[in-house]
Motif scaffolding. Structure first.
Motif, short mmCIF file in Angstrom:
data_model
loop_
_atom_site.label_atom_id
_atom_site.label_comp_id
_atom_site.label_asym_id
_atom_site.label_seq_id
_atom_site.Cartn_x
_atom_site.Cartn_y
_atom_site.Cartn_z
N UNK A 38 0.81 -1.22 0.00
CA UNK A 38 0.00 0.00 0.00
C UNK A 38 0.84 1.27 0.00
N UNK A 39 2.15 1.17 0.27
CA UNK A 39 2.98 2.36 0.20
C UNK A 39 3.28 2.75 -1.24
N UNK A 40 3.07 1.84 -2.18
CA UNK A 40 3.35 2.13 -3.60
C UNK A 40 2.15 2.75 -4.31
N UNK A 41 0.95 2.22 -4.11
CA UNK A 41 -0.24 2.76 -4.76
C UNK A 41 -1.47 2.29 -4.00
N UNK A 42 -2.36 3.21 -3.67
CA UNK A 42 -3.60 2.86 -2.95
C UNK A 42 -4.61 2.27 -3.90
N UNK A 43 -5.18 1.07 -3.56
CA UNK A 43 -6.05 0.34 -4.47
C UNK A 43 -7.53 0.49 -4.20
N UNK A 44 -7.92 1.22 -3.18
CA UNK A 44 -9.34 1.32 -2.83
C UNK A 44 -10.15 1.92 -3.98
N UNK A 45 -9.64 2.94 -4.60
CA UNK A 45 -10.35 3.58 -5.71
C UNK A 45 -10.55 2.60 -6.87
N UNK A 46 -9.51 1.85 -7.19
CA UNK A 46 -9.61 0.85 -8.26
C UNK A 46 -10.67 -0.19 -7.91
N UNK A 47 -10.63 -0.71 -6.68
CA UNK A 47 -11.59 -1.73 -6.26
C UNK A 47 -13.02 -1.19 -6.34
N UNK A 48 -13.23 0.02 -5.88
CA UNK A 48 -14.57 0.60 -5.92
C UNK A 48 -15.05 0.80 -7.35
N UNK A 49 -14.13 1.21 -8.25
CA UNK A 49 -14.52 1.42 -9.65
C UNK A 49 -14.92 0.13 -10.33
N UNK A 50 -14.40 -1.00 -9.86
CA UNK A 50 -14.71 -2.31 -10.45
C UNK A 50 -15.71 -3.11 -9.61
N UNK A 51 -16.24 -2.48 -8.55
CA UNK A 51 -17.18 -3.13 -7.63
C UNK A 51 -16.61 -4.42 -7.03
N UNK A 52 -15.37 -4.32 -6.54
CA UNK A 52 -14.68 -5.44 -5.93
C UNK A 52 -14.62 -5.26 -4.42
N UNK A 53 -14.48 -6.37 -3.70
CA UNK A 53 -14.26 -6.28 -2.26
C UNK A 53 -12.89 -5.66 -2.03
N UNK A 54 -12.76 -4.84 -0.99
CA UNK A 54 -11.49 -4.22 -0.68
C UNK A 54 -11.29 -4.22 0.83
N UNK A 55 -10.12 -4.69 1.26
CA UNK A 55 -9.74 -4.64 2.67
C UNK A 55 -8.23 -4.49 2.74
N UNK A 56 -7.77 -3.78 3.73
CA UNK A 56 -6.33 -3.71 3.99
C UNK A 56 -6.02 -4.69 5.11
N UNK A 57 -4.91 -5.40 4.94
CA UNK A 57 -4.50 -6.40 5.92
C UNK A 57 -2.99 -6.39 6.04
N UNK A 58 -2.49 -6.92 7.15
CA UNK A 58 -1.06 -7.06 7.35
C UNK A 58 -0.77 -8.44 7.92
N UNK A 59 -0.02 -9.25 7.16
CA UNK A 59 0.38 -10.56 7.66
C UNK A 59 1.35 -10.41 8.83
N UNK A 60 2.23 -9.44 8.73
CA UNK A 60 3.23 -9.22 9.78
C UNK A 60 2.58 -8.88 11.11
N UNK A 61 1.59 -7.98 11.08
CA UNK A 61 0.90 -7.55 12.30
C UNK A 61 -0.30 -8.42 12.64
N UNK A 62 -0.62 -9.37 11.77
CA UNK A 62 -1.82 -10.21 11.89
C UNK A 62 -3.07 -9.34 11.98
N UNK A 63 -3.12 -8.33 11.13
CA UNK A 63 -4.24 -7.38 11.10
C UNK A 63 -5.18 -7.73 9.95
N UNK A 64 -6.40 -8.13 10.28
CA UNK A 64 -7.48 -8.40 9.33
C UNK A 64 -7.20 -9.52 8.33
N UNK A 65 -6.25 -10.39 8.62
CA UNK A 65 -5.94 -11.49 7.69
C UNK A 65 -7.12 -12.45 7.61
N UNK A 66 -7.60 -12.92 8.74
CA UNK A 66 -8.74 -13.84 8.75
C UNK A 66 -9.97 -13.17 8.17
#
Length: 171
Positions: A100-128
């Motif tokens: 996510x430090x290279x390019x934010x994908x939320x706008x792309x996901x919304x334009x294509x009506x895709x699910x979007x979530x940010x997660x971090x494997x390292x921090x175990x944030x929202x992976x499940x």
């Protein structure tokens, strides 16, 4: 082993989970393997680049329903791009993993009506939560498809199989 797009073997119990093929896509070194490892084994390691493809399975319990993910972790390096498309065939879903430090994908996901979530494997944030959101979406689509088939409505199959072909055991 059952594969996505095939009917479970005869004699399999009604409680056998549906099988869905999920592919992880993204550039090299963005964390696809780390995300899969965190989800499947609740472990985090700095992993060397994937060669070709890695494969994981996990049965997901969603309360009264369950499914089995066949997770295909594709290599992100340029030299593997010519073969990675072979792993996509028959996939029911894909996770696009990126830094996510290279390019934010939320706008792309919304334009294509895709699910979007940010997660971090390292921090175990929202992976499940990411994988569970995909699981719920796949189960809802399967239930809608089964409802159309029971009514006799024609359906459009996106994976090349005929619309009437069962992918999943009854719930």
């Amino acid at each position: 082993m059952a594969q996505a797009g095939q009917v479970p073997s005869p004699g399999a119990g009604l409680d056998q989970p549906c099988v869905f093929k999920l592919v992880l896509l993204g550039s090299g070194s963005v964390g696809k393997s780390s995300l899969a490892l965190r989800y499947v084994k609740n472990d985090f390691k700095s992993i060397l680049p994937t060669v070709g493809c890695a494969f994981f399975t996990k049965v997901v319990d969603l309360g009264s329903k369950s499914l089995k993910f066949e997770i295909w972790d594709t290599a992100g390096q340029e030299k593997y791009h010519s073969i990675c498309h072979l792993y996509f065939r028959g996939a029911n879903a894909a996770l696009l993993v990126y830094d996510i430090t290279r390019k934010e994908g939320k706008e792309f996901a919304e334009s294509k009506r895709l699910l979007f979530m940010e997660a971090s494997a390292k921090l175990n944030h929202q992976v499940t939560e990411v994988f569970n959101a995909v699981a719920w979406e796949l189960l809802q689509r399967e239930e809608k498809k089964e409802g159309r088939q029971q009514r006799g409505d024609a359906g459009l199959a996106l994976n090349g199989a005929s619309a009437g072909q069962a992918r999943c055991c009854p719930h």
